[in-house]
Design a protein around this motif. Structure first.
Motif, mmCIF file in Angstrom:
data_model
loop_
_atom_site.group_PDB
_atom_site.id
_atom_site.type_symbol
_atom_site.label_atom_id
_atom_site.label_comp_id
_atom_site.label_asym_id
_atom_site.label_seq_id
_atom_site.Cartn_x
_atom_site.Cartn_y
_atom_site.Cartn_z
ATOM 1 N N VAL A 91 34.570 45.821 30.798
ATOM 2 C CA VAL A 91 35.865 46.635 30.662
ATOM 3 C C VAL A 91 37.087 45.549 30.739
ATOM 4 O O VAL A 91 36.966 44.340 30.716
ATOM 5 C CB VAL A 91 35.758 47.554 32.222
ATOM 6 N N ASP A 92 38.175 46.171 30.212
ATOM 7 C CA ASP A 92 39.716 45.496 30.196
ATOM 8 C C ASP A 92 40.348 45.750 31.577
ATOM 9 O O ASP A 92 40.249 46.903 32.122
ATOM 10 C CB ASP A 92 40.108 46.106 28.892
ATOM 11 N N VAL A 93 41.024 44.769 32.047
ATOM 12 C CA VAL A 93 41.787 44.974 33.107
ATOM 13 C C VAL A 93 43.386 45.156 32.580
ATOM 14 O O VAL A 93 43.915 44.553 31.915
ATOM 15 C CB VAL A 93 41.857 43.650 33.742
ATOM 16 N N LEU A 94 43.608 46.115 33.081
ATOM 17 C CA LEU A 94 45.051 46.673 32.738
ATOM 18 C C LEU A 94 46.235 46.186 33.509
ATOM 19 O O LEU A 94 47.146 45.600 33.054
ATOM 20 C CB LEU A 94 45.026 48.291 32.763
ATOM 21 N N ALA A 95 45.850 45.762 34.776
ATOM 22 C CA ALA A 95 46.850 45.238 35.690
ATOM 23 C C ALA A 95 46.059 44.582 37.086
ATOM 24 O O ALA A 95 44.877 45.437 37.295
ATOM 25 C CB ALA A 95 47.843 46.341 36.210
ATOM 26 N N ALA A 96 46.583 43.727 37.473
ATOM 27 C CA ALA A 96 45.793 43.168 38.814
ATOM 28 C C ALA A 96 47.039 42.382 39.585
ATOM 29 O O ALA A 96 47.691 41.948 39.209
ATOM 30 C CB ALA A 96 44.928 42.154 38.257
ATOM 31 N N LYS A 97 46.495 42.650 41.008
ATOM 32 C CA LYS A 97 47.334 41.803 42.015
ATOM 33 C C LYS A 97 46.270 40.882 42.683
ATOM 34 O O LYS A 97 45.307 41.484 43.251
ATOM 35 C CB LYS A 97 47.954 42.854 43.119
ATOM 36 N N LEU A 98 46.551 39.713 42.425
ATOM 37 C CA LEU A 98 45.607 38.595 43.141
ATOM 38 C C LEU A 98 46.467 37.696 43.846
ATOM 39 O O LEU A 98 47.680 37.257 43.490
ATOM 40 C CB LEU A 98 45.036 37.928 41.973
ATOM 41 N N PRO A 99 45.970 37.130 44.799
ATOM 42 C CA PRO A 99 46.789 36.014 45.328
ATOM 43 C C PRO A 99 46.989 34.929 44.609
ATOM 44 O O PRO A 99 46.132 34.309 43.581
ATOM 45 C CB PRO A 99 45.769 35.562 46.532
ATOM 46 N N HIS A 100 48.054 34.297 44.747
ATOM 47 C CA HIS A 100 48.344 32.976 44.019
ATOM 48 C C HIS A 100 47.667 31.774 44.314
ATOM 49 O O HIS A 100 47.419 31.119 45.221
ATOM 50 C CB HIS A 100 50.077 32.477 43.834
#
Length: 100
Positions: A91-100
Motif C-alpha cells: 500500500v501507499d502511505v498518503l499521510a502519517a504522523k510519527l514522532p521525530h
C-alpha cells in the motif's frame, strides 16, 4: 517520511491463536534490527484474525523487509499457524504522523 507500506492479514488456525500472538510479539526484536523499517506494528483484529502493518521511506526499504527475517519466519511457520496463506498487500502511505 514514510511513503510505502505493507498490510499483512493473518488468520490463525483454530487453537493456534495464542501461538500466532506470541510469534508476532517475538518478531518485534527482528523488526528493531531492520534499519529500513521505521514503523512496525503487530495487530490483533479479532479473536483469530491478526495483522502486521509496517511502513518504509521507499520501495527499496519495503523490498529489503520482504526479503528479511520476519518474512522468512512468517512463511516458514505459515502451514503450522495459519488457516489460509498470509495476505500481503503493498500500500501507499498518503499521510502519517510519527514522532521525530
Amino acid at each position: 517520511m514514510v511513503k510505502v507500506a505493507l498490510f499483512v492479514r493473518l488468520e490463525a488456525k483454530p487453537g493456534k491463536e495464542t501461538d500466532v500472538a506470541n510469534f508476532l510479539k517475538s518478531a518485534l526484536a527482528m523488526a528493531n534490527q531492520e534499519a529500513t523499517t521505521p514503523v512496525w506494528f503487530a495487530l490483533r483484529l479479532g479473536p483469530s484474525t491478526f495483522g502486521i502493518f509496517d511502513a518504509f521511506a521507499d520501495e527499496a526499504g519495503r523490498k529489503a523487509h520482504l526479503a528479511g527475517p520476519i518474512a522468512a519466519a512468517l512463511m516458514a511457520n505459515a502451514d503450522e499457524l495459519f488457516a489460509v496463506p498470509p495476505q500481503i498487500d503493498q500500500v501507499d502511505v498518503l499521510a502519517a504522523k510519527l514522532p521525530h
